[in-house]
Design a protein around this motif. Structure first.
Motif, PDB file in Angstrom:
ATOM      1  N   ILE A 212      -4.538   2.653  -1.077  1.00 19.44           N
ATOM      2  CA  ILE A 212      -4.249   2.622  -2.505  1.00 19.44           C
ATOM      3  C   ILE A 212      -2.931   1.889  -2.696  1.00 19.44           C
ATOM      4  O   ILE A 212      -1.945   2.223  -2.043  1.00 19.44           O
ATOM      5  CB  ILE A 212      -4.149   4.064  -3.057  1.00 19.44           C
ATOM      6  CG1 ILE A 212      -5.503   4.773  -2.881  1.00 19.44           C
ATOM      7  CG2 ILE A 212      -3.693   4.069  -4.499  1.00 19.44           C
ATOM      8  CD1 ILE A 212      -5.469   6.250  -3.202  1.00 19.44           C
TER       9      ILE A 212
ATOM     10  N   GLN B   4      -0.825  -1.838  -4.691  1.00 23.22           N
ATOM     11  CA  GLN B   4      -0.606  -2.885  -5.693  1.00 23.22           C
ATOM     12  C   GLN B   4      -0.826  -4.244  -5.041  1.00 23.22           C
ATOM     13  O   GLN B   4      -0.361  -4.467  -3.935  1.00 23.22           O
ATOM     14  CB  GLN B   4       0.827  -2.832  -6.222  1.00 23.22           C
ATOM     15  CG  GLN B   4       1.260  -1.505  -6.758  1.00 23.22           C
ATOM     16  CD  GLN B   4       0.626  -1.177  -8.081  1.00 23.22           C
ATOM     17  OE1 GLN B   4       0.488  -2.026  -8.940  1.00 23.22           O
ATOM     18  NE2 GLN B   4       0.204   0.065  -8.263  1.00 23.22           N
TER      19      GLN B   4
ATOM     20  N   GLU C  42      -7.175  11.229  -5.756  1.00 25.85           N
ATOM     21  CA  GLU C  42      -6.033  10.339  -5.504  1.00 25.85           C
ATOM     22  C   GLU C  42      -6.281   8.938  -6.054  1.00 25.85           C
ATOM     23  O   GLU C  42      -5.359   8.274  -6.527  1.00 25.85           O
ATOM     24  CB  GLU C  42      -5.738  10.245  -3.996  1.00 25.85           C
ATOM     25  CG  GLU C  42      -5.338  11.558  -3.370  1.00 25.85           C
ATOM     26  CD  GLU C  42      -6.523  12.366  -2.834  1.00 25.85           C
ATOM     27  OE1 GLU C  42      -6.269  13.319  -2.067  1.00 25.85           O
ATOM     28  OE2 GLU C  42      -7.692  12.070  -3.181  1.00 25.85           O
TER      29      GLU C  42
ATOM     30  N   GLU D 220      -3.101  -2.855  -9.710  1.00 19.93           N
ATOM     31  CA  GLU D 220      -3.602  -1.799  -8.822  1.00 19.93           C
ATOM     32  C   GLU D 220      -4.784  -2.324  -8.006  1.00 19.93           C
ATOM     33  O   GLU D 220      -5.589  -3.112  -8.503  1.00 19.93           O
ATOM     34  CB  GLU D 220      -4.042  -0.570  -9.622  1.00 19.93           C
ATOM     35  CG  GLU D 220      -2.949   0.085 -10.412  1.00 19.93           C
ATOM     36  CD  GLU D 220      -2.765  -0.520 -11.800  1.00 19.93           C
ATOM     37  OE1 GLU D 220      -1.915  -0.003 -12.537  1.00 19.93           O
ATOM     38  OE2 GLU D 220      -3.448  -1.485 -12.152  1.00 19.93           O
TER      39      GLU D 220
ATOM     40  N   TRP E 192       0.831  -1.194   0.000  1.00 22.17           N
ATOM     41  CA  TRP E 192       0.000   0.000   0.000  1.00 22.17           C
ATOM     42  C   TRP E 192       0.871   1.251   0.000  1.00 22.17           C
ATOM     43  O   TRP E 192       1.719   1.423   0.856  1.00 22.17           O
ATOM     44  CB  TRP E 192      -0.941  -0.017   1.204  1.00 22.17           C
ATOM     45  CG  TRP E 192      -1.762  -1.277   1.215  1.00 22.17           C
ATOM     46  CD1 TRP E 192      -1.593  -2.355   2.026  1.00 22.17           C
ATOM     47  CD2 TRP E 192      -2.819  -1.605   0.326  1.00 22.17           C
ATOM     48  NE1 TRP E 192      -2.499  -3.326   1.705  1.00 22.17           N
ATOM     49  CE2 TRP E 192      -3.272  -2.904   0.656  1.00 22.17           C
ATOM     50  CE3 TRP E 192      -3.451  -0.939  -0.731  1.00 22.17           C
ATOM     51  CZ2 TRP E 192      -4.312  -3.537  -0.016  1.00 22.17           C
ATOM     52  CZ3 TRP E 192      -4.490  -1.575  -1.398  1.00 22.17           C
ATOM     53  CH2 TRP E 192      -4.918  -2.846  -1.043  1.00 22.17           C
ATOM     54  N   SER E 193       0.662   2.117  -0.968  1.00 20.81           N
ATOM     55  CA  SER E 193       1.492   3.310  -1.110  1.00 20.81           C
ATOM     56  C   SER E 193       0.868   4.550  -0.486  1.00 20.81           C
ATOM     57  O   SER E 193       1.566   5.513  -0.191  1.00 20.81           O
ATOM     58  CB  SER E 193       1.765   3.578  -2.589  1.00 20.81           C
ATOM     59  OG  SER E 193       0.543   3.735  -3.293  1.00 20.81           O
ATOM     60  N   ASP E 194      -0.447   4.529  -0.282  1.00 20.75           N
ATOM     61  CA  ASP E 194      -1.117   5.720   0.218  1.00 20.75           C
ATOM     62  C   ASP E 194      -2.426   5.323   0.883  1.00 20.75           C
ATOM     63  O   ASP E 194      -2.970   4.241   0.625  1.00 20.75           O
ATOM     64  CB  ASP E 194      -1.396   6.689  -0.936  1.00 20.75           C
ATOM     65  CG  ASP E 194      -1.598   8.128  -0.487  1.00 20.75           C
ATOM     66  OD1 ASP E 194      -1.505   8.404   0.725  1.00 20.75           O
ATOM     67  OD2 ASP E 194      -1.867   8.970  -1.361  1.00 20.75           O
TER      68      ASP E 194
ATOM     69  N   GLU F  93      -5.963   9.161  -9.866  1.00 19.91           N
ATOM     70  CA  GLU F  93      -4.561   9.303 -10.259  1.00 19.91           C
ATOM     71  C   GLU F  93      -3.844   7.957 -10.204  1.00 19.91           C
ATOM     72  O   GLU F  93      -2.978   7.666 -11.024  1.00 19.91           O
ATOM     73  CB  GLU F  93      -3.854  10.306  -9.346  1.00 19.91           C
ATOM     74  CG  GLU F  93      -4.288  11.733  -9.583  1.00 19.91           C
ATOM     75  CD  GLU F  93      -3.843  12.678  -8.476  1.00 19.91           C
ATOM     76  OE1 GLU F  93      -2.999  12.288  -7.625  1.00 19.91           O
ATOM     77  OE2 GLU F  93      -4.343  13.812  -8.443  1.00 19.91           O
ATOM     78  N   HIS F  94      -4.197   7.138  -9.234  1.00 18.53           N
ATOM     79  CA  HIS F  94      -3.541   5.832  -9.060  1.00 18.53           C
ATOM     80  C   HIS F  94      -4.042   4.816 -10.081  1.00 18.53           C
ATOM     81  O   HIS F  94      -3.257   4.037 -10.621  1.00 18.53           O
ATOM     82  CB  HIS F  94      -3.782   5.304  -7.642  1.00 18.53           C
ATOM     83  CG  HIS F  94      -3.213   3.947  -7.409  1.00 18.53           C
ATOM     84  ND1 HIS F  94      -1.859   3.721  -7.297  1.00 18.53           N
ATOM     85  CD2 HIS F  94      -3.809   2.734  -7.291  1.00 18.53           C
ATOM     86  CE1 HIS F  94      -1.650   2.425  -7.095  1.00 18.53           C
ATOM     87  NE2 HIS F  94      -2.824   1.808  -7.095  1.00 18.53           N
TER      88      HIS F  94
END
Length: 158
Positions: A153, A155, A88, A141, A68-70, A91-92
């Motif tokens: 958010i 992968q 957001e 994603e 998780w990046s965000d 955008e992802h």
């Protein structure tokens, strides 16, 4: 894919609720998956042993913080009059509108639709926000919605 008729889906009301009804032309693209097929899809893509997001094991990809990046707030956008997903998220996830997505409530409750339909009616899907995970067919994603009004958010790594 084995589908359940929308009229037989126990949560059909989230798509026909008078405050946010989904049009007939969009309803045909909201396809609840049968329990047997949903369980298979869940075990292949989310968890081999856990039946829902609350009981994921530490070995399941959603449980790994590195995936998780965000994490952003979705509840404010849900409450707002604007129908758009939070920026957001958009955008992802830069998918074409015809990408098949699976909105995974739990092991036996998954809905298949197209990315365009999910984007348009995401608020309906989130009437139940008890940890659903959104994944796309042949896409890495992923989104993991939380009852506290946030969405992770990231992968998925299988």
């Amino acid at each position: 894919m084995a589908y359940l008729p929308l009229d037989e889906y126990q949560r059909k009301w989230i798509f026909t609720h008078q405050s946010m009804p989904v049009s007939e032309q969009d309803l045909i693209h909201i396809k609840p998956i049968t329990q047997q097929r949903a369980a298979h899809l869940w075990m292949e893509n989310i968890s081999k042993q856990s039946p829902d997001a609350e009981r994921l094991s530490s070995s399941d990809w959603p449980s790994k913080a590195s995936n998780w990046s965000d994490e952003v707030d979705w509840s404010a956008a849900w409450e707002a009059d604007d129908p758009e997903l939070p920026a957001e998220i958009l955008e992802h996830i830069d998918w074409q509108d015809d990408v098949t997505v699976y909105f995974c409530y739990e092991k036996y409750n998954i809905i298949e639709t197209k990315w365009s339909i999910f984007k348009k009616h995401w608020k309906n899907f989130l009437f139940f926000d008890d940890g659903p995970i959104l994944i796309g067919r042949r896409r890495t994603e992923a989104l993991w919605f939380n009852t506290n009004g946030t969405v992770k958010i990231g992968q998925r790594i299988l």
